[in-house]
Design a protein around this motif. Structure first.
Motif, PDB file in Angstrom:
ATOM      1  N   CYS A 169      13.902  90.619   9.640  1.00 24.30           N
ATOM      2  CA  CYS A 169      14.592  89.599  10.580  1.00 24.30           C
ATOM      3  C   CYS A 169      15.913  89.130  10.062  1.00 24.30           C
ATOM      4  O   CYS A 169      16.989  89.156  10.600  1.00 24.30           O
ATOM      5  CB  CYS A 169      13.555  88.539  11.036  1.00 24.30           C
ATOM      6  SG  CYS A 169      12.256  89.022  12.003  1.00 24.30           S
ATOM      7  N   ASP A 170      15.913  88.734   8.871  1.00 19.07           N
ATOM      8  CA  ASP A 170      17.148  88.259   8.103  1.00 19.07           C
ATOM      9  C   ASP A 170      18.333  89.355   8.150  1.00 19.07           C
ATOM     10  O   ASP A 170      19.180  89.048   8.397  1.00 19.07           O
ATOM     11  CB  ASP A 170      16.926  87.782   6.955  1.00 19.07           C
ATOM     12  CG  ASP A 170      16.198  86.443   6.711  1.00 19.07           C
ATOM     13  OD1 ASP A 170      16.000  85.924   7.560  1.00 19.07           O
ATOM     14  OD2 ASP A 170      15.506  86.140   5.624  1.00 19.07           O
ATOM     15  N   ARG A 227      22.704  94.050  12.664  1.00 23.56           N
ATOM     16  CA  ARG A 227      22.365  94.756  13.787  1.00 23.56           C
ATOM     17  C   ARG A 227      22.391  93.852  15.015  1.00 23.56           C
ATOM     18  O   ARG A 227      22.390  94.197  16.114  1.00 23.56           O
ATOM     19  CB  ARG A 227      21.095  95.519  13.746  1.00 23.56           C
ATOM     20  CG  ARG A 227      20.995  96.688  12.676  1.00 23.56           C
ATOM     21  CD  ARG A 227      22.284  97.581  12.727  1.00 23.56           C
ATOM     22  NE  ARG A 227      22.084  98.269  13.887  1.00 23.56           N
ATOM     23  CZ  ARG A 227      23.111  98.265  14.778  1.00 23.56           C
ATOM     24  NH1 ARG A 227      24.294  97.838  14.553  1.00 23.56           N
ATOM     25  NH2 ARG A 227      22.686  99.071  15.902  1.00 23.56           N
ATOM     26  N   GLY A 228      22.629  92.598  15.011  1.00 22.65           N
ATOM     27  CA  GLY A 228      22.757  91.797  16.034  1.00 22.65           C
ATOM     28  C   GLY A 228      21.531  91.504  16.903  1.00 22.65           C
ATOM     29  O   GLY A 228      21.519  91.148  18.086  1.00 22.65           O
ATOM     30  N   THR A 229      20.530  91.752  16.377  1.00 23.91           N
ATOM     31  CA  THR A 229      19.056  91.614  16.907  1.00 23.91           C
ATOM     32  C   THR A 229      18.683  90.017  17.122  1.00 23.91           C
ATOM     33  O   THR A 229      19.376  89.132  16.595  1.00 23.91           O
ATOM     34  CB  THR A 229      17.886  92.109  16.187  1.00 23.91           C
ATOM     35  OG1 THR A 229      17.860  91.659  14.984  1.00 23.91           O
ATOM     36  CG2 THR A 229      18.211  93.699  16.321  1.00 23.91           C
ATOM     37  N   LEU A 230      17.632  89.578  17.843  1.00 24.37           N
ATOM     38  CA  LEU A 230      17.034  88.469  18.103  1.00 24.37           C
ATOM     39  C   LEU A 230      15.723  88.601  17.783  1.00 24.37           C
ATOM     40  O   LEU A 230      14.766  88.510  18.682  1.00 24.37           O
ATOM     41  CB  LEU A 230      17.329  87.839  19.608  1.00 24.37           C
ATOM     42  CG  LEU A 230      18.766  87.230  20.041  1.00 24.37           C
ATOM     43  CD1 LEU A 230      18.496  87.169  21.540  1.00 24.37           C
ATOM     44  CD2 LEU A 230      18.803  86.186  19.092  1.00 24.37           C
ATOM     45  N   ALA A 231      15.426  88.892  16.515  1.00 26.39           N
ATOM     46  CA  ALA A 231      14.068  89.183  15.705  1.00 26.39           C
ATOM     47  C   ALA A 231      13.565  88.101  15.082  1.00 26.39           C
ATOM     48  O   ALA A 231      14.257  87.160  14.499  1.00 26.39           O
ATOM     49  CB  ALA A 231      14.158  90.311  14.974  1.00 26.39           C
ATOM     50  N   GLY A 288      18.958  92.667  21.058  1.00 22.66           N
ATOM     51  CA  GLY A 288      19.556  91.346  21.150  1.00 22.66           C
ATOM     52  C   GLY A 288      19.880  90.811  22.707  1.00 22.66           C
ATOM     53  O   GLY A 288      20.110  89.796  23.122  1.00 22.66           O
ATOM     54  N   LEU A 289      20.101  91.855  23.527  1.00 24.33           N
ATOM     55  CA  LEU A 289      20.391  91.610  24.836  1.00 24.33           C
ATOM     56  C   LEU A 289      19.273  91.243  25.667  1.00 24.33           C
ATOM     57  O   LEU A 289      19.471  90.402  26.679  1.00 24.33           O
ATOM     58  CB  LEU A 289      21.235  92.932  25.410  1.00 24.33           C
ATOM     59  CG  LEU A 289      22.467  93.270  24.887  1.00 24.33           C
ATOM     60  CD1 LEU A 289      23.060  94.504  25.446  1.00 24.33           C
ATOM     61  CD2 LEU A 289      23.639  91.776  25.018  1.00 24.33           C
ATOM     62  N   ALA A 290      18.094  91.703  25.258  1.00 24.05           N
ATOM     63  CA  ALA A 290      17.042  91.335  26.038  1.00 24.05           C
ATOM     64  C   ALA A 290      15.818  91.781  25.283  1.00 24.05           C
ATOM     65  O   ALA A 290      15.018  92.963  25.479  1.00 24.05           O
ATOM     66  CB  ALA A 290      16.824  92.294  27.314  1.00 24.05           C
ATOM     67  N   PRO A 291      15.393  90.574  24.435  1.00 21.90           N
ATOM     68  CA  PRO A 291      14.118  91.000  23.747  1.00 21.90           C
ATOM     69  C   PRO A 291      12.812  90.954  24.371  1.00 21.90           C
ATOM     70  O   PRO A 291      11.915  91.616  23.546  1.00 21.90           O
ATOM     71  CB  PRO A 291      14.183  89.776  22.848  1.00 21.90           C
ATOM     72  CG  PRO A 291      15.368  88.975  22.873  1.00 21.90           C
ATOM     73  CD  PRO A 291      15.960  89.539  24.064  1.00 21.90           C
ATOM     74  N   ASP A 292      12.729  90.658  25.599  1.00 20.03           N
ATOM     75  CA  ASP A 292      11.537  90.909  26.258  1.00 20.03           C
ATOM     76  C   ASP A 292      11.367  92.392  26.750  1.00 20.03           C
ATOM     77  O   ASP A 292      10.427  92.590  27.371  1.00 20.03           O
ATOM     78  CB  ASP A 292      11.267  89.726  27.290  1.00 20.03           C
ATOM     79  CG  ASP A 292      11.372  88.634  26.872  1.00 20.03           C
ATOM     80  OD1 ASP A 292      10.623  88.092  25.784  1.00 20.03           O
ATOM     81  OD2 ASP A 292      11.488  87.494  27.693  1.00 20.03           O
ATOM     82  N   TRP A 300      10.073 100.130  11.073  1.00 21.35           N
ATOM     83  CA  TRP A 300       9.515  98.837  11.734  1.00 21.35           C
ATOM     84  C   TRP A 300       9.924  98.834  13.126  1.00 21.35           C
ATOM     85  O   TRP A 300      10.919  99.475  13.508  1.00 21.35           O
ATOM     86  CB  TRP A 300      10.236  97.824  10.847  1.00 21.35           C
ATOM     87  CG  TRP A 300      11.811  97.938  10.725  1.00 21.35           C
ATOM     88  CD1 TRP A 300      13.078  97.754  11.504  1.00 21.35           C
ATOM     89  CD2 TRP A 300      12.443  98.700   9.495  1.00 21.35           C
ATOM     90  NE1 TRP A 300      14.126  98.236  11.026  1.00 21.35           N
ATOM     91  CE2 TRP A 300      13.612  98.992   9.824  1.00 21.35           C
ATOM     92  CE3 TRP A 300      12.007  99.193   8.276  1.00 21.35           C
ATOM     93  CZ2 TRP A 300      14.716  99.611   8.685  1.00 21.35           C
ATOM     94  CZ3 TRP A 300      12.591  99.878   7.282  1.00 21.35           C
ATOM     95  CH2 TRP A 300      14.099  99.913   7.590  1.00 21.35           C
ATOM     96  N   MET A 301       9.275  97.887  13.877  1.00 18.60           N
ATOM     97  CA  MET A 301       9.664  97.767  15.226  1.00 18.60           C
ATOM     98  C   MET A 301       9.633  96.181  15.654  1.00 18.60           C
ATOM     99  O   MET A 301       8.845  95.487  14.845  1.00 18.60           O
ATOM    100  CB  MET A 301       8.458  98.346  16.063  1.00 18.60           C
ATOM    101  CG  MET A 301       8.284  99.694  15.961  1.00 18.60           C
ATOM    102  SD  MET A 301       7.066 100.422  16.974  1.00 18.60           S
ATOM    103  CE  MET A 301       5.549 100.050  16.057  1.00 18.60           C
ATOM    104  N   VAL A 302      10.560  95.883  16.285  1.00 20.78           N
ATOM    105  CA  VAL A 302      10.825  94.277  16.833  1.00 20.78           C
ATOM    106  C   VAL A 302      10.188  94.736  18.189  1.00 20.78           C
ATOM    107  O   VAL A 302      10.611  95.243  19.205  1.00 20.78           O
ATOM    108  CB  VAL A 302      12.015  93.846  16.742  1.00 20.78           C
ATOM    109  CG1 VAL A 302      11.844  92.557  17.423  1.00 20.78           C
ATOM    110  CG2 VAL A 302      12.543  93.959  15.197  1.00 20.78           C
TER     111      VAL A 302
END
Length: 478
Positions: A166-167, A173-177, A306-310, A330-332
């Motif tokens: 996550c860090d 990569r600009g994720t919201l993990a 990061g645009l739509a974590p759901d 790995w998968m988020v």
């Protein structure tokens, strides 16, 4: 009778039976047996064959007999010789080739231990694996890890790796993990398998794939799970969102940051439209972020997750950045799918190896992964530049695409130059290269060649393009 078959050992696995009284040369009998095993699926694509000396000893024949059989099957496209002197079943062996040798009208491929130059895609330069840094992480893990980490754990993986990923992903990569949404898997292949299983159980009926896209993984797994596969065409900048509405799909597999194989980068507006499509349909987007860390001529492109974590499952892997043999992926996962994906992972293998996960977490946390990427970017960039220079010199009519990132380049052929004919002519000169055509789902499209350059020296790249230029001249002359 003069019949014999293999004894115990590697030769036995090929189930070759020889009849020395049949009047048929032994190398022809061996060719026919191996060819039949490949066509029947007993020898799968990529399977390694025994070394010629080993097989010769097992069959009680001279090594030259085995060499001749292997060479003929390489010429027919059933086998491929790799660097290091070993032989494998080709990735796309001819499914309908006849049982005998190549037709008399076809020019045979060069006989020898393997191609002079191999532009095959998907091979990371594992000679550059940071052994010393990885060993420090392994030592730290074995020295400091609490005992309970070596017991059975949650199928998602170890908490240390969840946090480290996550860090890293949120920063780079600009994720919201968040750690609770991370599932560790054995590479992208297992990750996409788990996702397709879960989606099928939850009622999904149709999955959309980019066209062209990989022939492995999603396409094969979706068909095995009973899902319909629909192709969405790819344009210069990635998947064509104007065609997405016609897909009527429950899931979409994308490579938005570096489309495979064309190299297009999905624009911000197109990404937003994909997200709107997913929300309207209640669909899932599976983002395969396979090599986005290697960017050379432009700023890194952030991940769609990061645009739509759901609605987006982010999939990453160490296969292109470190080594595929690590089998680290790995998968988020959107929160509503985490429990099901975790259950599927537990059912598959009870979880990924703990020491490797902890070592990678330490490797990430100490900044070694960032250092390795900084070291490798200029290495791959020099090889890419050598490829582009050689193409400009020898084949200026080819149009390279997707050059800003990754470990491969696609070069589009001019109209009238047949892709399959160029690939075959190149093979006769000892050059292994793949066309785009085999990766198309829905049929025709412009001809193109895929140049994997990650494991080739700059001199080998120049030699390979010169061989290709000769092949192109032959095709045009014929």
């Amino acid at each position: 009778m003069g019949r014999s078959r293999t004894g115990s050992g590697p030769a036995e696995d090929l189930l070759i039976e020889l009849d020395r009284d049949a009047g048929v040369p032994l190398h022809r009998q061996i060719e026919a047996s191996i060819r039949a095993s490949i066509r029947a699926g007993r020898l799968r694509a990529g399977a390694s064959l025994p070394p010629t000396r080993t097989l010769a000893a097992g069959l009680g024949v001279s090594r030259g007999v085995i060499v001749e059989a292997y060479q003929q099957l390489v010429a027919e496209g059933y086998l491929a010789s790799r660097s290091g002197g070993y032989t494998q079943v080709a990735a796309s062996a001819p499914p309908s080739a006849g049982p005998g040798p190549a037709p008399a009208t076809a020019r045979p491929a060069p006989r020898g231990p393997g191609p002079k130059v191999d532009f095959g895609y998907g091979r990371t330069d594992v000679s550059q694996f940071p052994r010393a840094a990885w060993l420090r992480s392994v030592r730290a893990v074995l020295t400091t890890t609490p005992n309970d980490r070596f017991a059975y754990l949650d199928g998602r993986g170890v908490p240390e790796l969840h946090q480290a990923l996550c860090d890293y992903l949120n920063r780079v990569r600009g994720t919201l993990a968040v750690p609770g949404d991370v599932v560790v898997c054995n590479g992208y292949g297992q990750g996409i398998s788990l996702l397709i299983q879960v989606l099928a159980r939850r009622g999904a009926r149709r999955i959309a794939l980019e066209d062209p896209s990989s022939v492995d993984d999603a396409r094969v797994l979706a068909a095995a799970a009973g899902l319909d596969v629909v192709a969405v065409p790819v344009g210069p900048d990635g998947v064509r969102v104007d065609a997405l509405g016609l897909a009527d799909a429950d899931a979409l597999v994308l490579t938005p940051s570096h489309q495979w194989p064309t190299g297009g980068v999905l624009s911000a507006a197109a990404r937003a439209e994909v997200i709107r499509w997913a929300r309207r349909r209640g669909a899932i987007v599976i983002e395969d972020d396979y090599d986005a860390e290697y960017r050379y001529d432009r700023s890194p492109v952030g991940a769609m997750q990061g645009l739509a974590p759901d609605h987006v499952v982010y999939c990453g892997t160490a296969s292109k950045t470190l080594a595929p043999g690590l089998r680290l992926g790995w998968m988020v996962v959107p929160p509503h799918l985490v429990a099901d994906v975790t259950a599927a992972k537990l059912l598959a293998d009870r979880g990924s190896p703990v020491i490797d996960q902890l070592a990678f977490a330490d490797f990430l946390g100490r900044g070694e992964f960032d250092r390795h990427l900084r070291r490798m970017r200029p290495v791959y960039r020099r090889r890419r530049d050598a490829l582009l220079d050689a193409l400009r010199t020898h084949l200026p009519e080819l149009r390279p695409a997707g050059i800003a990132a990754g470990q491969h380049v696609v070069a589009w052929l001019p109209p009238g130059l047949d892709e399959a004919a160029v690939v075959a002519a190149a093979a006769r000169r000892g050059l292994a290269i793949q066309g785009v055509g085999p990766y198309r789902i829905a049929g025709a499209g412009p001809g193109g060649l895929i140049f994997g350059y990650a494991v080739l020296s700059e001199s080998a790249i120049a030699e390979g393009v010169a061989l290709l230029a000769a092949a192109v001249r032959e095709v045009r002359g014929s």
